[in-house]
Structure formats: structure tokens, C-alpha cells
Write a protein that holds these residues in place. Structure first.
Motif: not given
Ligand code: FES
Length: 109
Positions: A50-51, A69, A71-74
Motif C-alpha cells: 500500500l505504498g 515494512c 505498516l503491515h510487516k510485509g
Molecule cells: S504497506 Fe507495506 S506491507 Fe502494507
């Protein structure tokens, strides 16, 4: 290819990144240059989920060759830009980094 001096090695903590804005490189997005021990790796600074900014200031987001990441740990392989764990998907653009003495030089692809 654009080649530019972006900073000094000692200014970047291990696991952290130096984020270079597009205005400085002419690339279409920011580039995050991560320090992993004594090596540096550069990838596009936009998570393919999601950027989110992968090199967000103040966060230690790179360990064992993997960028997480915030934000959501990707996760992504910092050397190849490939997505490793969901929800990251696809591949980040990668760029070359050269160390000259104490300086960090970025080659934008
Ligand atoms: S924005 Fe990076 S894992 Fe969701």
C-alpha cells in the motif's frame, strides 16, 4: 544513469536507511539506501502493498538482508528487491550503491 553523492557512511546506523527524494535523483519515486553492517543496498522506497515508505526515518527496518515494512510487516530481499512475505508482493526497483572512502554514492537505474 544518474550517479550522485548522497551522504556519509557514518551518518547511517546499521539497519536504518537514508531516503533520497525524487527531486534529488530524477527517479519517479524516492529511493531508500539501507545499511546492512558494512554494506549498503538501494531499493525504491515505496512498499508494493500500500505504498508505505520502507526507509521511514527513525526506524530500524533492515536485518539479515530483509527489509520489513513498518505498516503491515510485509518483507523484501534488500539485495534483489523481491517480495519475501505477504502482504508485500511483486518486486521493488533496485539501484547500485558504491562506497568511496567514507562517502555513499548512488547510481539510479
Ligand atoms: S504497506 Fe507495506 S506491507 Fe502494507
Amino acid at each position: 544513469m544518474t550517479v550522485l553523492h548522497i551522504g556519509e557512511i557514518n551518518d547511517v546506523e546499521d539497519g536504518h536507511a537514508l531516503v533520497v527524494p525524487p527531486e534529488q535523483t530524477g527517479h519517479d519515486q524516492a529511493i531508500a539506501v539501507f545499511r546492512q553492517g558494512e554494506e549498503f543496498f538501494a531499493v525504491d522506497d515505496v512498499c508494493t502493498h500500500l505504498g508505505a515508505s520502507l526507509g521511514k526515518e527513525g526506524r530500524r527496518s533492515c536485518a539479515d538482508g530483509v527489509v520489513t515494512c513498518w505498516l503491515h510487516k510485509g518483507t523484501f530481499d534488500v539485495r534483489t528487491g523481491e517480495a519475501v512475505n505477504y502482504p508485500a508482493r511483486g518486486r521493488l526497483g533496485v539501484h547500485e550503491v558504491e562506497l568511496r572512502g567514507g562517502e555513499i554514492w548512488l547510481s539510479v537505474r
